[in-house]
Every structure is written in C-alpha cells, then in structure tokens.
Design a protein around this motif. Structure first.
Motif, short mmCIF file in Angstrom:
data_model
loop_
_atom_site.label_atom_id
_atom_site.label_comp_id
_atom_site.label_asym_id
_atom_site.label_seq_id
_atom_site.Cartn_x
_atom_site.Cartn_y
_atom_site.Cartn_z
N ASP A 150 -0.20 -2.32 7.61
CA ASP A 150 -0.72 -3.25 6.59
C ASP A 150 -1.81 -2.57 5.76
OD1 ASP A 150 0.98 -5.19 7.60
OD2 ASP A 150 -0.62 -6.30 8.63
N LYS A 151 -2.65 -1.77 6.42
CA LYS A 151 -3.72 -1.06 5.72
C LYS A 151 -3.14 -0.04 4.74
CE LYS A 151 -8.03 -0.06 4.96
NZ LYS A 151 -8.86 -1.01 4.21
N VAL A 152 -2.10 0.66 5.16
CA VAL A 152 -1.44 1.61 4.26
C VAL A 152 -0.86 0.88 3.06
CG1 VAL A 152 0.51 3.22 4.05
CG2 VAL A 152 -1.00 3.34 6.05
N ALA A 153 -0.24 -0.27 3.30
CA ALA A 153 0.32 -1.07 2.19
C ALA A 153 -0.79 -1.48 1.23
CB ALA A 153 1.03 -2.31 2.74
N GLU A 154 -1.92 -1.89 1.77
CA GLU A 154 -3.06 -2.28 0.93
C GLU A 154 -3.54 -1.10 0.07
OE1 GLU A 154 -7.71 -3.01 1.91
OE2 GLU A 154 -6.30 -4.19 3.13
N ILE A 155 -3.65 0.07 0.67
CA ILE A 155 -4.11 1.25 -0.06
C ILE A 155 -3.14 1.59 -1.19
CG2 ILE A 155 -4.42 3.76 0.14
CD1 ILE A 155 -5.52 3.16 3.02
N LEU A 156 -1.84 1.49 -0.90
CA LEU A 156 -0.83 1.85 -1.90
C LEU A 156 -0.49 0.69 -2.85
CD1 LEU A 156 1.60 3.96 0.29
CD2 LEU A 156 0.11 4.78 -1.55
N GLU A 157 -1.07 -0.47 -2.59
CA GLU A 157 -0.82 -1.66 -3.40
C GLU A 157 0.66 -2.02 -3.44
OE1 GLU A 157 -2.71 -0.74 -7.15
OE2 GLU A 157 -4.73 -0.96 -6.29
N ILE A 158 1.24 -2.04 -2.23
CA ILE A 158 2.64 -2.43 -2.07
C ILE A 158 2.69 -3.51 -0.99
CG2 ILE A 158 3.58 -0.23 -2.85
CD1 ILE A 158 4.00 0.56 0.09
N LEU A 159 3.84 -4.13 -0.84
CA LEU A 159 4.02 -5.15 0.18
C LEU A 159 4.11 -4.51 1.57
CD1 LEU A 159 6.67 -7.39 -1.58
CD2 LEU A 159 4.21 -7.84 -1.35
N PRO A 160 3.55 -5.14 2.59
CA PRO A 160 3.67 -4.59 3.94
C PRO A 160 5.11 -4.32 4.36
CG PRO A 160 2.01 -6.31 3.92
CD PRO A 160 2.68 -6.32 2.55
N ILE A 161 6.06 -5.18 3.96
CA ILE A 161 7.45 -4.97 4.34
C ILE A 161 7.98 -3.63 3.84
CG2 ILE A 161 8.42 -6.19 2.34
CD1 ILE A 161 9.85 -6.15 5.92
N GLU A 162 7.45 -3.14 2.72
CA GLU A 162 7.88 -1.84 2.19
C GLU A 162 7.47 -0.70 3.12
OE1 GLU A 162 7.78 -1.66 -2.40
OE2 GLU A 162 6.20 -3.12 -1.85
N VAL A 163 6.36 -0.86 3.81
CA VAL A 163 5.92 0.13 4.79
C VAL A 163 6.72 -0.04 6.08
CG1 VAL A 163 3.96 1.01 6.13
CG2 VAL A 163 3.61 0.19 3.78
N TYR A 164 6.90 -1.30 6.53
CA TYR A 164 7.65 -1.55 7.76
C TYR A 164 9.07 -0.99 7.68
CZ TYR A 164 4.10 -5.30 8.35
OH TYR A 164 2.96 -6.02 8.44
N GLU A 165 9.71 -1.15 6.51
CA GLU A 165 11.08 -0.66 6.34
C GLU A 165 11.15 0.85 6.58
OE1 GLU A 165 12.73 -3.78 2.95
OE2 GLU A 165 11.67 -1.97 2.31
N VAL A 166 10.20 1.57 6.05
CA VAL A 166 10.18 3.03 6.19
C VAL A 166 9.89 3.42 7.64
CG1 VAL A 166 8.92 5.12 5.52
CG2 VAL A 166 9.62 3.47 3.78
N VAL A 167 8.86 2.81 8.21
CA VAL A 167 8.47 3.17 9.58
C VAL A 167 9.58 2.85 10.58
CG1 VAL A 167 6.85 2.62 11.45
CG2 VAL A 167 6.00 3.03 9.13
N SER A 168 10.27 1.75 10.39
CA SER A 168 11.33 1.37 11.34
C SER A 168 12.60 2.19 11.12
CB SER A 168 11.62 -0.12 11.26
OG SER A 168 12.13 -0.47 9.98
N PHE A 169 12.77 2.79 9.96
CA PHE A 169 13.97 3.58 9.67
C PHE A 169 13.89 4.99 10.25
CE2 PHE A 169 16.44 6.47 6.99
CZ PHE A 169 17.70 5.90 7.10
N TYR A 170 12.75 5.64 10.08
CA TYR A 170 12.61 7.05 10.46
C TYR A 170 12.08 7.21 11.89
CZ TYR A 170 13.27 8.29 5.55
OH TYR A 170 13.78 8.45 4.30
N SER A 171 12.73 8.07 12.67
CA SER A 171 12.31 8.28 14.06
C SER A 171 11.00 9.07 14.16
CB SER A 171 13.42 9.00 14.85
OG SER A 171 13.65 10.29 14.32
N MET A 172 10.55 9.64 13.08
CA MET A 172 9.31 10.44 13.12
C MET A 172 8.05 9.56 13.12
SD MET A 172 9.68 12.00 9.37
CE MET A 172 10.18 10.98 8.01
#
Length: 176
Positions: free
Chosen positions: A57-79
């Motif tokens: 959520d903090k990363v989303a806030e910094i980038l001024e994007i929706l939290p779901i946009e960060v969750y989608e990336v984090v849940s997709f990539y195994s890294m």
C-alpha cells in the motif's frame, strides 16, 4: 492476493526513499508506475525480503497508483514474497525441461535433507524450498536460483555442498 496476519515494520529510510526517487526519475512524471518493479525490489530488499500488504500500500501511495496495481504485480511474479521467508530460498525451476532432468527428485531430496516440505521454513529460519516457473536456463537443467544467482546442472552432491556453504555463511545472495 492473499492477505495474511504477518506483521512487518514499515521502514522507509531516507536512503531507501532517495533510491526510490532516483528510480522514478528515469521515467516521465506521468509514467511513474513504470518504476514499479525496480522499486518493489528495493523495498523488499530493505524489509527482510518480503512485502506485507501495508508495505505494498505504501508503494502504491508513493507511485500514486491503486494498491491493486501493486498486488497484481507482486502476486504474479515469484521474485516477490508476500510473507517472511527463509534466509536461503532454494527456488527450483519446475517446468518441463528441468523436470525431465530430475528437478522434482532434487526438490524432494533437498526437502528431506532440510526436514521440511516445499514452502516450509526450517526451524532455524535459514532455508526454504520453493518451485518456480521457468528461470530461462533450460540448457543447464536441473537448476535453481539462490538469491540473485543461478545454480546449474544440480546433483545431490551439489545440493549437499550448497546447504553446507549456506550454513557456513559462504554464500553471497545478492549481486550489489
């Protein structure tokens, strides 16, 4: 994205924020989201190699994007890790070329040596075994990633040596 009860202290230090701002400076101001992947790497590295929902959520806030946009990336990539992990994450490629060369048997062997199942952390917090999608080194199968480095043409003897080297703190995890 699976929400967990894991607690994580959010520590956005000045050096980390400087690095995040530097990464964002590589993109036009209206395209800050383009810096998402490298920013997630930096933030994860600074937070014991995992990302809580609050940290995402903090990363989303910094980038001024929706939290779901960060969750989608984090849940997709195994890294990216959504929970605390072992210090040494043995990430075995478990796609067809590696499986044909015995990666499943090596994963079972490694789990047996460490006394865990895939996805479990050893009681000392040092090790975890994980299966991941193609790591792009099919010609060197069976292989795994350990930190930032590939370990190729694996055998039981090589696994034994890797475990010993990890325990003896002889393994470098990150190329920084």
């Amino acid at each position: 994205m699976e929400r967990t009860n894991y607690k994580q202290e959010i520590n956005m230090t000045q050096p980390l924020m400087n690095r995040i701002n530097e990464l964002m400076s590589h993109y036009p101001a209206d395209k800050k989201k383009s810096a998402l992947l490298p920013i997630l790497h930096e933030v994860q590295d600074a937070h014991e190699n995992w990302l809580s929902a609050e940290l995402m959520d903090k990363v989303a806030e910094i980038l001024e994007i929706l939290p779901i946009e960060v969750y989608e990336v984090v849940s997709f990539y195994s890294m990216y890790n959504q929970r605390p992990i072992g210090k040494f994450m043995f990430e075995f490629c478990h796609t067809s070329p590696c499986c044909l060369k015995g990666t499943e048997d090596l994963m079972d062997y490694t789990c047996g040596k460490l006394g865990v199942k895939v996805g479990e952390i050893t009681s000392d917090g040092l090790f975890e075994v994980k299966g991941v999608e193609c790591l792009g080194a099919c010609g060197y199968a069976p292989m795994m990633q350990l930190g930032d480095f590939y370990k190729e043409n694996l055998t039981e003897d090589k696994i034994d040596q890797l475990i010993a080297d990890c325990r003896d703190d002889k393994i470098i995890l990150h190329d920084k």
